[in-house]
Design an enzyme around this catalytic site. Structure first.
Site, PDB file in Angstrom:
ATOM      1  CE  LYS A  13      -0.937   0.278   5.012  1.00  0.00           C
ATOM      2  NZ  LYS A  13       0.032  -0.736   5.415  1.00  0.00           N
ATOM      3  NE  ARG A  88      -1.442   1.880  13.259  1.00  0.00           N
ATOM      4  CZ  ARG A  88      -0.731   1.167  12.399  1.00  0.00           C
ATOM      5  NH1 ARG A  88      -1.107  -0.077  12.112  1.00  0.00           N
ATOM      6  NH2 ARG A  88       0.345   1.661  11.818  1.00  0.00           N
ATOM      7  NE  ARG A 127       9.496  -5.309   4.070  1.00  0.00           N
ATOM      8  CZ  ARG A 127       8.616  -4.454   4.581  1.00  0.00           C
ATOM      9  NH1 ARG A 127       7.904  -3.664   3.773  1.00  0.00           N
ATOM     10  NH2 ARG A 127       8.444  -4.385   5.887  1.00  0.00           N
ATOM     11  NE  ARG A 158      11.952  -2.828   8.181  1.00  0.00           N
ATOM     12  CZ  ARG A 158      10.848  -2.089   8.063  1.00  0.00           C
ATOM     13  NH1 ARG A 158      10.934  -0.771   8.047  1.00  0.00           N
ATOM     14  NH2 ARG A 158       9.675  -2.670   7.945  1.00  0.00           N
ATOM     15  NE  ARG A 169       5.435  -6.109  11.015  1.00  0.00           N
ATOM     16  CZ  ARG A 169       6.119  -5.702   9.937  1.00  0.00           C
ATOM     17  NH1 ARG A 169       7.243  -6.316   9.595  1.00  0.00           N
ATOM     18  NH2 ARG A 169       5.655  -4.712   9.217  1.00  0.00           N
TER      19      ARG A 169
END
Length: 292
Positions: A13, A88, A127, A158, A169
């Site tokens: 997004k 959220r 990633r 990361r 997550r």
């Protein structure tokens, strides 16, 4: 173009929001970026947010909403905005609606990038980030390379992109965001976009969904009220009346069929009349006999 972006981590997004921003000149408003910018500039809200974060607490909705209000008041947001990362939950959505109504910039649409969990895991776990330019790459598209094509620096992963962290997550996202998806769906603002495939194809779907104009609630009421209630009542009243007439006619026919025919009565009366005539003829005959 006033839209809210929804999507799981790794749905893309952020990338699509940047494309919309570049093409239509509307700012991408990220709550995380607003917080970091406010803290860096030392604004009043930034200092409050910094104190809260240093205390290990979550920044309150009032502070975030204040940052959003200030950001949308800038000239570049006059023609719209792309909200990313906020709201959220339903409480934040209600507060955001009140804020946008107050400043006269209500939401046009809520775009949800729908991506399968397996794809999200692959994207996030693959990633890698450049420590110099901050560009994010994916190992599946680097053909084995481990350095940044621009800077030549060694790419790193990361901590929140590791598989065990990714799973948590995604669980948090699903738990928090699903009620929000239902919330905007009930308001008629939600538009779901398939988030897998080529970037250009996904962008075309995003663009079409962002530009599509929703049907105003007033027009929906008019369309449902095209048939007035009194007309419906009249139709409903006429149908039973017709049925009643038909039943009445059939009943009359049935009754008439059961009754003996009038001619049958007259036939029965005919013999009586004949007998009376014979009796009348015989009486004079008797009188004549007596005279003799």
């Amino acid at each position: 173009m006033r839209i809210v972006l929804l999507g799981a981590p790794g749905s893309g997004k952020g990338t699509q929001a940047q494309r919309l921003q570049a093409k239509y000149g509307v700012p991408q408003v990220s709550s995380g970026d607003l917080l970091r910018d406010a803290v860096a500039r030392g604004t009043e809200l930034g200092l409050k947010a910094k104190a809260v974060m240093e205390a290990g607490q979550l920044v309150s909705d009032d502070i975030v909403l204040g940052l959003i209000r200030d950001r949308l008041a800038r000239p570049d947001a006059a023609n719209g905005f792309i909200l990313d990362g906020f709201p959220r939950n339903e409480d934040q959505a209600n507060s955001l609606n009140a804020l946008l109504k107050d400043i006269g910039q209500p939401i046009d649409a809520v775009l949800l990038l729908d991506v399968r969990r397996e794809t999200l895991m692959q994207r996030l776990a693959g990633r890698r980030t450049c420590p110099k330019c901050g560009t994010v790459y994916n190992v599946h598209s680097l053909n084995g390379a481990t350095t940044c094509p621009r800077e030549g620096a060694e790419l790193f992963q990361r901590p929140d992109d590791k598989e065990e962290v990714i799973g948590r997550r995604l669980e948090v996202y699903e738990k928090q965001t699903q009620p929000l998806i239902d919330y905007y769906a009930k308001l008629g603002l939600l538009r779901t976009i398939a988030g897998e495939g080529e970037l250009d194809s996904v962008f075309e779907r995003m663009e079409a969904a962002a530009l599509a104009k929703p049907l105003p609630p007033s027009s929906v009421k008019v369309s449902t009220a095209k048939v007035p209630r009194n007309k419906v009542v009249v139709k409903a009243a006429r149908k039973p009346a017709k049925k009643t007439k038909k039943v009445a006619v059939r009943t009359a026919k049935a009754k008439s069929a059961r009754k003996p025919a009038p001619k049958a009565k007259r036939v029965k009366a005919a013999p009586k009349t004949a007998k009376r005539a014979k009796v009348a003829k015989k009486r004079p005959a008797k009188k004549a006999a007596r005279k003799k």
